[in-house]
Design a protein around this motif. Sequence first.
Motif, mmCIF file in Angstrom:
data_model
loop_
_atom_site.group_PDB
_atom_site.id
_atom_site.type_symbol
_atom_site.label_atom_id
_atom_site.label_comp_id
_atom_site.label_asym_id
_atom_site.label_seq_id
_atom_site.Cartn_x
_atom_site.Cartn_y
_atom_site.Cartn_z
ATOM 1 N N ARG A 1 -21.927 80.147 -10.710
ATOM 2 C CA ARG A 1 -22.358 78.781 -10.396
ATOM 3 C C ARG A 1 -23.543 78.891 -9.446
ATOM 4 N N ASN A 2 -24.732 78.604 -9.990
ATOM 5 C CA ASN A 2 -25.966 78.779 -9.217
ATOM 6 C C ASN A 2 -26.619 77.473 -8.796
ATOM 7 N N TRP A 3 -26.169 76.375 -9.372
ATOM 8 C CA TRP A 3 -26.807 75.067 -9.108
ATOM 9 C C TRP A 3 -25.718 74.014 -9.082
ATOM 10 N N SER B 1 -22.601 72.613 -15.115
ATOM 11 C CA SER B 1 -21.894 73.817 -14.695
ATOM 12 C C SER B 1 -20.410 73.705 -15.004
ATOM 13 N N GLU B 2 -19.841 72.533 -14.779
ATOM 14 C CA GLU B 2 -18.419 72.329 -15.057
ATOM 15 C C GLU B 2 -18.150 72.415 -16.555
ATOM 16 N N GLU B 3 -19.032 71.851 -17.364
ATOM 17 C CA GLU B 3 -18.861 71.918 -18.815
ATOM 18 C C GLU B 3 -18.907 73.357 -19.297
ATOM 19 N N ASP B 4 -19.877 74.111 -18.803
ATOM 20 C CA ASP B 4 -20.024 75.501 -19.232
ATOM 21 C C ASP B 4 -18.840 76.351 -18.795
ATOM 22 N N TYR B 5 -18.344 76.107 -17.588
ATOM 23 C CA TYR B 5 -17.207 76.905 -17.117
ATOM 24 C C TYR B 5 -15.956 76.614 -17.943
ATOM 25 N N ARG B 6 -15.791 75.374 -18.390
ATOM 26 C CA ARG B 6 -14.657 75.063 -19.266
ATOM 27 C C ARG B 6 -14.759 75.846 -20.574
ATOM 28 N N ASP B 7 -15.981 76.011 -21.076
ATOM 29 C CA ASP B 7 -16.162 76.800 -22.295
ATOM 30 C C ASP B 7 -15.834 78.271 -22.043
ATOM 31 N N VAL B 8 -16.250 78.786 -20.881
ATOM 32 C CA VAL B 8 -15.911 80.166 -20.529
ATOM 33 C C VAL B 8 -14.396 80.345 -20.482
ATOM 34 N N GLN B 9 -13.706 79.417 -19.840
ATOM 35 C CA GLN B 9 -12.255 79.497 -19.751
ATOM 36 C C GLN B 9 -11.605 79.466 -21.128
ATOM 37 N N ALA B 10 -12.125 78.629 -22.012
ATOM 38 C CA ALA B 10 -11.565 78.518 -23.359
ATOM 39 C C ALA B 10 -11.718 79.827 -24.124
ATOM 40 N N VAL B 11 -12.894 80.448 -24.010
ATOM 41 C CA VAL B 11 -13.133 81.712 -24.703
ATOM 42 C C VAL B 11 -12.229 82.812 -24.153
ATOM 43 N N VAL C 1 -17.720 82.359 -9.659
ATOM 44 C CA VAL C 1 -18.249 82.758 -8.353
ATOM 45 C C VAL C 1 -19.437 81.858 -8.018
ATOM 46 N N ASP C 2 -19.625 81.600 -6.747
ATOM 47 C CA ASP C 2 -20.620 80.639 -6.278
ATOM 48 C C ASP C 2 -21.796 81.374 -5.640
ATOM 49 N N PHE C 3 -22.971 81.243 -6.263
ATOM 50 C CA PHE C 3 -24.191 81.828 -5.718
ATOM 51 C C PHE C 3 -25.255 80.756 -5.472
ATOM 52 N N VAL C 4 -24.810 79.535 -5.184
ATOM 53 C CA VAL C 4 -25.752 78.439 -4.971
ATOM 54 C C VAL C 4 -26.702 78.744 -3.822
ATOM 55 N N LYS C 5 -26.169 79.245 -2.715
ATOM 56 C CA LYS C 5 -26.996 79.548 -1.552
ATOM 57 C C LYS C 5 -27.992 80.653 -1.862
ATOM 58 N N GLU C 6 -27.509 81.716 -2.506
ATOM 59 C CA GLU C 6 -28.392 82.844 -2.836
ATOM 60 C C GLU C 6 -29.487 82.413 -3.816
ATOM 61 N N TYR C 7 -29.111 81.577 -4.782
ATOM 62 C CA TYR C 7 -30.095 81.125 -5.758
ATOM 63 C C TYR C 7 -31.177 80.286 -5.089
ATOM 64 N N ASN D 1 -23.325 93.047 -6.613
ATOM 65 C CA ASN D 1 -22.764 93.314 -5.283
ATOM 66 C C ASN D 1 -21.373 92.699 -5.142
ATOM 67 N N TYR D 2 -21.212 91.483 -5.667
ATOM 68 C CA TYR D 2 -19.906 90.833 -5.622
ATOM 69 C C TYR D 2 -18.884 91.636 -6.425
ATOM 70 N N ALA D 3 -19.273 92.064 -7.624
ATOM 71 C CA ALA D 3 -18.343 92.787 -8.491
ATOM 72 C C ALA D 3 -17.893 94.092 -7.848
ATOM 73 N N ARG D 4 -18.819 94.782 -7.222
ATOM 74 C CA ARG D 4 -18.453 96.043 -6.574
ATOM 75 C C ARG D 4 -17.451 95.828 -5.451
ATOM 76 N N ALA D 5 -17.614 94.715 -4.746
ATOM 77 C CA ALA D 5 -16.736 94.451 -3.606
ATOM 78 C C ALA D 5 -15.404 93.847 -4.018
ATOM 79 N N ALA D 6 -15.418 92.981 -5.037
ATOM 80 C CA ALA D 6 -14.217 92.202 -5.357
ATOM 81 C C ALA D 6 -13.444 92.701 -6.567
ATOM 82 N N LEU D 7 -14.108 93.419 -7.468
ATOM 83 C CA LEU D 7 -13.461 93.755 -8.731
ATOM 84 C C LEU D 7 -13.119 95.228 -8.883
#
Length: 375
Positions: free
Chosen positions: A28-30, A41-51, A62-68, A103-109
């Motif tokens: 989530r960048n915006w 963003s909400e519509e797209d994330y629902r599609d990701v969840q469905a897949v 994950v939220d990268f609004v600030k970084e973006y 960086n997030y994936a390395r730390a969290a996943l």
Amino acid sequence: MSGGVDSSVVAYLLKKKGYHNLEGVYMRNWDTADERGVCTSEEDYRDVQAVCRYIGIPCRRVDFVKEYWTDVFSYALQAYSQGETPNPDIMCNREIKFGALVNYARAALAGPDESPVWIATGHYARTSCHGPNGQPSPMLTTSKLEPVRLLRGQDPRKDQSYYLSGLSQAQLRRTLFPLGGLHKAVVKDLAREAGLPTASKKESMGICFVGKRRHFADFLGEYLPTTPGPILDSTGAEIGTHPGLYRFTIGQRARIHHGPHKWFVYAKDPTRNAIRVVPGRDHPWLFTMAFTAGNVHWIAGEPPEKLVSGGVMLDVQVRYLQVPGRGLVTLRSDGSLRVQVVRPVRGLAPGQFAVLYDGDRCLGNAVIKSPEIDA
């Protein structure tokens, strides 16, 4: 995963190949609703969840609004305010998708044994350290790692190596591009055959934060001051007024009424807040045979040896999906480049990225500083 068909097929293919600990990640960048009042963003994330539910893997957002905002959007606003034409998509890939996300994936996943994390995306591109379908090749297990080469995707109409030209060795080495050896039509067929929820979803084009119905200049006007200035012809005479430098791109029609001609922008002058125009779409001043470029990024970490010893002919691409042209590239003493093209390029603008290729291999990119015109 973006919620589109490409990344959905990537997740499906990796699951089918038996990759372990597979997880879908939506960025989530915006966070602003579009002109309909809908947060896409909400519509797209629902599609990701469905897949992800359909193929049986977990997913997270994950939220990268600030970084973006800091690393991509602010950069774009600064460039537009100075009369340049930036490319936010190249910066987003470098700073967010293959920067903040990695960086997030390395730390969290990463697992308890600190096993390495791989990132797979739906980009149509290839690398030399992976097979045609994105799987790792034996070169990753050698004691001495060879430089990773970024290669064009097999589908010339979808190749996205242009947008990935700012990536580093570290970013590419742990990235998979499962669609690099496929054509778009095949990907769509795979989605339909697999029954993926996004199989019939229309492809999203353009910059994500603008929205589908807004004009880009109107969107920028929400963040940049509207400062009117003069429109000058080739003699320097004022023939009109513009509402703001950022509303015009070099090569674009100026849409002013002055005499019998149609006028086109050949330069922007930030010091005078002026737009400079010439009559006719094919006026010679709209074309350039050479330009200088700085902020050079080499994917291998350093320029090719043959470039250090003198000028070399390479393929030069200044826009996405543009047919690349041949150019004599010379490395200057300050690390910048001078590029002399074989065929004239129309509407070249400071701030654009020139991406360099040696055949299918993407060597890196540079930011265009000053096109040379015979004005």
